[in-house]
Design a protein around this motif. Structure first.
Motif, PDB file in Angstrom:
ATOM      1  N   ARG A   8      27.409  57.549  15.992  1.00 38.27           N
ATOM      2  CA  ARG A   8      26.706  58.448  16.917  1.00 38.27           C
ATOM      3  C   ARG A   8      27.472  58.657  18.216  1.00 38.27           C
ATOM      4  NH1 ARG A   8      22.308  55.769  14.456  1.00 38.27           N
ATOM      5  NH2 ARG A   8      22.249  54.168  16.057  1.00 38.27           N
ATOM      6  N   SER A   9      28.209  57.642  18.672  1.00 37.03           N
ATOM      7  CA  SER A   9      28.993  57.806  19.894  1.00 37.03           C
ATOM      8  C   SER A   9      30.089  58.845  19.706  1.00 37.03           C
ATOM      9  CB  SER A   9      29.595  56.463  20.305  1.00 37.03           C
ATOM     10  OG  SER A   9      30.442  56.613  21.426  1.00 37.03           O
ATOM     11  N   ALA A  10      30.830  58.735  18.590  1.00 36.90           N
ATOM     12  CA  ALA A  10      31.891  59.711  18.313  1.00 36.90           C
ATOM     13  C   ALA A  10      31.304  61.089  18.046  1.00 36.90           C
ATOM     14  CB  ALA A  10      32.730  59.246  17.126  1.00 36.90           C
ATOM     15  N   LEU A  11      30.134  61.141  17.396  1.00 34.73           N
ATOM     16  CA  LEU A  11      29.475  62.418  17.147  1.00 34.73           C
ATOM     17  C   LEU A  11      29.156  63.119  18.459  1.00 34.73           C
ATOM     18  CD1 LEU A  11      28.046  64.490  15.340  1.00 34.73           C
ATOM     19  CD2 LEU A  11      26.032  63.012  15.369  1.00 34.73           C
ATOM     20  N   GLY A  12      28.621  62.380  19.415  1.00 27.33           N
ATOM     21  CA  GLY A  12      28.307  62.968  20.718  1.00 27.33           C
ATOM     22  C   GLY A  12      29.549  63.467  21.434  1.00 27.33           C
ATOM     23  N   ALA A  13      30.634  62.676  21.380  1.00 29.61           N
ATOM     24  CA  ALA A  13      31.875  63.086  22.039  1.00 29.61           C
ATOM     25  C   ALA A  13      32.438  64.362  21.400  1.00 29.61           C
ATOM     26  CB  ALA A  13      32.900  61.955  21.949  1.00 29.61           C
ATOM     27  N   PHE A  14      32.345  64.454  20.093  1.00 32.05           N
ATOM     28  CA  PHE A  14      32.840  65.635  19.394  1.00 32.05           C
ATOM     29  C   PHE A  14      32.026  66.865  19.776  1.00 32.05           C
ATOM     30  CE2 PHE A  14      32.763  68.180  15.317  1.00 32.05           C
ATOM     31  CZ  PHE A  14      34.018  68.732  15.490  1.00 32.05           C
ATOM     32  N   LEU A  15      30.708  66.740  19.802  1.00 31.45           N
ATOM     33  CA  LEU A  15      29.861  67.878  20.162  1.00 31.45           C
ATOM     34  C   LEU A  15      30.118  68.343  21.597  1.00 31.45           C
ATOM     35  CD1 LEU A  15      26.484  66.797  18.525  1.00 31.45           C
ATOM     36  CD2 LEU A  15      28.053  68.578  17.728  1.00 31.45           C
ATOM     37  N   ARG A  16      30.293  67.402  22.508  1.00 29.48           N
ATOM     38  CA  ARG A  16      30.560  67.779  23.897  1.00 29.48           C
ATOM     39  C   ARG A  16      31.888  68.534  24.010  1.00 29.48           C
ATOM     40  NH1 ARG A  16      28.549  62.542  24.579  1.00 29.48           N
ATOM     41  NH2 ARG A  16      30.631  61.668  24.942  1.00 29.48           N
ATOM     42  N   ALA A  17      32.906  68.040  23.286  1.00 30.94           N
ATOM     43  CA  ALA A  17      34.211  68.700  23.328  1.00 30.94           C
ATOM     44  C   ALA A  17      34.136  70.103  22.755  1.00 30.94           C
ATOM     45  CB  ALA A  17      35.245  67.865  22.565  1.00 30.94           C
ATOM     46  N   ARG A  18      33.428  70.268  21.643  1.00 30.60           N
ATOM     47  CA  ARG A  18      33.319  71.589  21.038  1.00 30.60           C
ATOM     48  C   ARG A  18      32.464  72.530  21.886  1.00 30.60           C
ATOM     49  NH1 ARG A  18      37.256  72.767  19.279  1.00 30.60           N
ATOM     50  NH2 ARG A  18      36.231  74.671  18.562  1.00 30.60           N
ATOM     51  N   ARG A  19      31.403  72.033  22.471  1.00 31.90           N
ATOM     52  CA  ARG A  19      30.533  72.868  23.308  1.00 31.90           C
ATOM     53  C   ARG A  19      31.315  73.441  24.498  1.00 31.90           C
ATOM     54  NH1 ARG A  19      27.376  71.396  27.679  1.00 31.90           N
ATOM     55  NH2 ARG A  19      27.505  69.159  27.186  1.00 31.90           N
ATOM     56  N   ALA A  20      32.249  72.639  25.034  1.00 37.43           N
ATOM     57  CA  ALA A  20      33.018  73.080  26.196  1.00 37.43           C
ATOM     58  C   ALA A  20      33.970  74.218  25.867  1.00 37.43           C
ATOM     59  CB  ALA A  20      33.799  71.898  26.768  1.00 37.43           C
TER      60      ALA A  20
END
Length: 297
Positions: A8-20
């Motif tokens: 879940r930690s890596a999932l959140g980091a990936f989503l934040r990077a893509r959202r940006a």
């Protein structure tokens, strides 16, 4: 293979990077004046994906549990994920299967026969994390004497990020290094329990600031044939099509081959063959000699 557990930690980091990286205009929203951060806001992603803002915030914070496939697909659509990125998202969310650490690749006589037949084109047998299992002489002498490196350094990612003679061969250095980091990032979730993978990522993070920069950008890419431009210290500029001939796609084992895209490159590879033609047609690295026999032929 075993069932993958969510990260879940890596999932959140990936989503934040893509959202940006997604602009309002790309999803049909007005820019809405000056923004404090690039890309979409969390509430915009939530609205477009049809989920609650609080729940999506928890997803990016690594607090949300049991996200459905439908929700993940909706988020992927809003964030404009391509096939490799969508697969990565699902792996981080616990979908798919994780690859169990296994024995070293079984290098077989038919593999090394292909390496020899591909001469004068550079070719090598490579694993999913860029370990070199065997190479023909064109590949071994393309940038430097590959046989001179310790076995643990015969890894393309390691050589491209840390070895000057390999890195200096790249005419499109940033693009190639970015691609290598993105492909490692794409497959890392299914190998996070593999000591071989963990050791490589740890070493690269310790020794290469450029790898850290590109790794933390969280780009994800799949495998594809592509144009590569090199400069060989022996024969000069080379424009080649870099492609993978799969031996076992599930395990990521492949023969990589560089085929010339123009007559000048063909002539230079033939020139390289004339310079190093006395060397063995192929060499196996480490303990993986073909058929358990000699490592050279």
């Amino acid at each position: 293979m075993t069932s993958s557990t969510p990260d879940r930690s890596a999932l959140g980091a990936f989503l934040r990077a893509r959202r940006a990286r997604v602009t309002p205009g790309e999803v049909g929203l007005p820019a809405g004046g000056r923004r404090r951060t690039p890309g979409l806001r969390r509430e915009e992603v939530a609205q477009l994906a049809g989920v609650g803002v609080t729940w999506y915030t928890w997803l990016e914070q690594g607090r949300a549990r049991n996200a459905s496939d439908q929700v993940l697909d909706a988020v992927a659509r809003v964030l404009r994920l391509d096939g490799a990125e969508h697969r990565h998202l699902m792996m981080l969310a616990g979908r798919g299967t994780a690859t169990e650490p296994g024995p070293p690749m079984d290098l077989r006589p038919e593999h090394t026969a292909v390496l020899a037949k591909l001469l004068p084109y550079p070719a090598a047998v490579q694993t999913d994390c860029y370990d070199l299992v065997a190479a023909n002489r064109a590949y071994r002498y393309l940038f430097a004497d590959l046989d001179a490196y310790p076995v643990e350094e015969r890894n393309c990612a390691w050589l491209m990020f840390t070895e000057p003679s390999w890195r200096d061969s790249l005419l499109d250095e940033e693009s190639v290094l970015r691609d290598i980091a993105a492909r490692l990032r794409a497959r890392q979730p299914e190998h996070r329990d593999d000591p071989r993978w963990n050791a490589l990522i740890t070493r690269l993070r310790q020794e290469s600031p450029d790898f850290v920069r590109l790794w933390e950008s969280y780009e994800v890419k799949g495998e594809r044939s592509q144009l590569r431009r090199y400069v060989s210290p022996r024969v000069g500029a080379l424009d080649v099509q870099f492609q993978s001939l799969w031996l076992d796609r599930a395990r990521g084992e492949r023969i990589i081959v560089m085929t010339p895209t123009d007559a000048a490159t063909t002539q230079r590879l033939e020139r390289l063959e004339s310079l190093v033609g006395a060397a063995p047609a192929w060499t196996a690295f480490g303990d993986s000699a073909a058929g358990g026999s000699a490592a050279r032929a």
